[in-house]
Design a protein around this motif. Structure first.
Motif, PDB file in Angstrom:
ATOM      1  N   ALA A   1       0.741  -1.267   0.089  1.00 26.76           N
ATOM      2  CA  ALA A   1      -0.036   0.115  -0.141  1.00 26.76           C
ATOM      3  C   ALA A   1       0.825   1.216   0.035  1.00 26.76           C
ATOM      4  O   ALA A   1       0.254   2.367  -0.122  1.00 26.76           O
ATOM      5  N   GLY A   2       2.238   1.116   0.239  1.00 25.46           N
ATOM      6  CA  GLY A   2       3.050   2.438   0.234  1.00 25.46           C
ATOM      7  C   GLY A   2       3.186   3.079   1.421  1.00 25.46           C
ATOM      8  O   GLY A   2       3.838   3.977   1.517  1.00 25.46           O
TER       9      GLY A   2
ATOM     10  N   MET B   1      10.421  -4.447  -5.381  1.00 23.61           N
ATOM     11  CA  MET B   1       9.048  -4.445  -5.384  1.00 23.61           C
ATOM     12  C   MET B   1       8.683  -3.776  -6.734  1.00 23.61           C
ATOM     13  O   MET B   1       8.981  -2.783  -7.030  1.00 23.61           O
ATOM     14  N   ARG B   2       7.698  -4.543  -7.315  1.00 23.85           N
ATOM     15  CA  ARG B   2       7.082  -3.995  -8.341  1.00 23.85           C
ATOM     16  C   ARG B   2       5.700  -4.469  -8.363  1.00 23.85           C
ATOM     17  O   ARG B   2       5.246  -5.268  -7.992  1.00 23.85           O
ATOM     18  N   LEU B   3       4.773  -3.341  -8.734  1.00 26.63           N
ATOM     19  CA  LEU B   3       3.308  -3.507  -8.879  1.00 26.63           C
ATOM     20  C   LEU B   3       2.805  -3.189 -10.128  1.00 26.63           C
ATOM     21  O   LEU B   3       3.043  -2.428 -10.786  1.00 26.63           O
ATOM     22  N   MET B   4       1.945  -4.463 -10.842  1.00 24.46           N
ATOM     23  CA  MET B   4       1.355  -4.280 -12.259  1.00 24.46           C
ATOM     24  C   MET B   4       2.614  -4.093 -13.015  1.00 24.46           C
ATOM     25  O   MET B   4       2.593  -3.271 -14.140  1.00 24.46           O
ATOM     26  N   GLY B   5       3.706  -4.610 -12.819  1.00 27.92           N
ATOM     27  CA  GLY B   5       5.121  -4.443 -13.537  1.00 27.92           C
ATOM     28  C   GLY B   5       5.686  -3.115 -13.383  1.00 27.92           C
ATOM     29  O   GLY B   5       6.485  -2.611 -14.335  1.00 27.92           O
ATOM     30  N   MET B   6       5.168  -2.186 -12.580  1.00 27.74           N
ATOM     31  CA  MET B   6       5.857  -0.790 -12.480  1.00 27.74           C
ATOM     32  C   MET B   6       6.446  -0.655 -11.341  1.00 27.74           C
ATOM     33  O   MET B   6       6.286  -1.167 -10.216  1.00 27.74           O
ATOM     34  N   ASP B   7       7.224   0.464 -11.301  1.00 23.68           N
ATOM     35  CA  ASP B   7       7.623   1.297  -9.977  1.00 23.68           C
ATOM     36  C   ASP B   7       6.390   1.437  -9.232  1.00 23.68           C
ATOM     37  O   ASP B   7       5.406   1.695  -9.632  1.00 23.68           O
TER      38      ASP B   7
ATOM     39  N   GLN C   1      -1.487   5.504 -10.841  1.00 19.88           N
ATOM     40  CA  GLN C   1      -2.175   4.940 -11.856  1.00 19.88           C
ATOM     41  C   GLN C   1      -3.380   4.272 -11.816  1.00 19.88           C
ATOM     42  O   GLN C   1      -4.439   4.249 -12.436  1.00 19.88           O
ATOM     43  N   SER C   2      -3.343   3.387 -10.829  1.00 15.55           N
ATOM     44  CA  SER C   2      -4.602   2.615 -10.580  1.00 15.55           C
ATOM     45  C   SER C   2      -4.495   2.474  -9.051  1.00 15.55           C
ATOM     46  O   SER C   2      -3.760   2.659  -8.234  1.00 15.55           O
ATOM     47  N   ASP C   3      -5.966   2.107  -8.695  1.00 17.38           N
ATOM     48  CA  ASP C   3      -6.404   2.086  -7.451  1.00 17.38           C
ATOM     49  C   ASP C   3      -6.096   0.799  -6.524  1.00 17.38           C
ATOM     50  O   ASP C   3      -6.190  -0.195  -7.099  1.00 17.38           O
TER      51      ASP C   3
ATOM     52  N   LYS D   1      -7.844  -2.125  -8.812  1.00 15.37           N
ATOM     53  CA  LYS D   1      -7.132  -3.303  -9.486  1.00 15.37           C
ATOM     54  C   LYS D   1      -6.502  -4.280  -8.403  1.00 15.37           C
ATOM     55  O   LYS D   1      -6.676  -5.560  -8.493  1.00 15.37           O
ATOM     56  N   LEU D   2      -6.458  -3.566  -7.100  1.00 12.15           N
ATOM     57  CA  LEU D   2      -5.844  -4.601  -6.175  1.00 12.15           C
ATOM     58  C   LEU D   2      -6.742  -4.372  -4.825  1.00 12.15           C
ATOM     59  O   LEU D   2      -6.842  -3.165  -4.418  1.00 12.15           O
TER      60      LEU D   2
END
Ligand code: ADP
Ligand code: ADP
Length: 226
Positions: free
Chosen positions: A51-52, A61-67, A74-76, A153-154
């Protein structure tokens, strides 16, 4: 790409507690993953990192392939905790629309979405009630509705049904499963102390051990609904 990816993640708190040591985790999109393990094994720490709320001490760590920071922008990512924390002076519908208001979603859209999710959890008739007029199970339903309203998304759920009676728990489990099945794009991470609940709900179960917190094993659960 996996929705959640952790590689060699360790978390040492300022107190010196090693909450996580060398955690590797890959969660594909659309999975329903339960986390079980003794108190203090780092389940909440994993959720907070995703959750940050805090950074890992080491590892990637990557979420949705991103930083992760970009992914969160970008997504919720929505959270549901054990104690359904509703604002007591706000009506049910206002509790549900508040996060969307903070995201600057237009008013009519917020109301439409809120009514839709309240219907999903069977509380459309309570939209204008105050939290104190609701039972514990109903408050938890509002909390779930609020998390779902932004179409996350998550969805991170930290022992959401821990404080509920058995009947309410079963009803909410089935509601949650129904919602998750309808929208195959939502990934759910779920902490529970109840192994039966984990088996009933999940596509896979992450079993953790404590001192230091590690993943002991990951178990795939046969698809519950063919
Ligand atoms: P779980 O959710 O599995 O019970 P936690 O992630 O809450 O485990 O905690 C893992 C370990 O880290 C525990 O020993 C806990 O006491 C410790 N811990 C958790 N949060 C903090 C913190 N903010 N500061 C220091 N230690 C913490
Ligand atoms: P749970 O096991 O129910 O998940 P936690 O162990 O995560 O509960 O504790 C709840 C809160 O207390 C968290 O915000 C966590 O950061 C904090 N906390 C937990 N253990 C410690 C600790 N040893 N030192 C400082 N804060 C802690």
């Amino acid at each position: 790409t996996p929705l959640v990816e952790m590689e060699g993640i360790s978390k040492i708190y300022q107190t010196g507690t090693i909450a996580l040591q060398d955690v590797n985790l890959r969660i594909p999109e659309g999975e329903f993953v339960s986390f079980v393990g003794p108190s203090g094994c780092g389940k909440s720490t994993i959720f907070r990192l995703i959750a940050g709320l805090g950074d890992p001490t080491s590892g990637t760590m990557r979420l949705m392939g991103m930083d992760p920071a970009d992914a969160r922008k970008q997504s919720d990512i929505s959270f549901v905790f054990q104690d359904a924390t509703l604002l007591p002076w706000c009506k049910v519908i206002d509790n549900v629309t508040l996060p969307m208001e903070l995201r600057k979603i237009p008013k009519q859209e917020r109301i439409d979405k809120a009514m839709h999710v309240l219907e999903m959890v069977g509380l459309q008739d309570y939209a204008h009630a105050l939290p104190r007029q609701l039972s514990g199970g109903m408050k938890m339903r509002v909390s779930i509705a609020r998390a779902l309203a932004s179409e996350p998304k998550l969805l991170l759920m930290d022992e959401p049904f821990g404080a509920l009676d058995e009947m309410t728990r079963q009803t909410l489990q089935d509601e949650l499963l129904g919602i998750w099945q309808k929208d195959k794009k939502m990934t759910v991470l779920f902490v529970t102390h109840n192994v039966f609940e984990a088996v009933y709900l999940s596509t896979s179960i992450v079993v953790m051990s404590a001192r230091p917190g590690k993943i002991a094993e990951t178990i795939s659960v046969p698809v519950p609904f063919p």
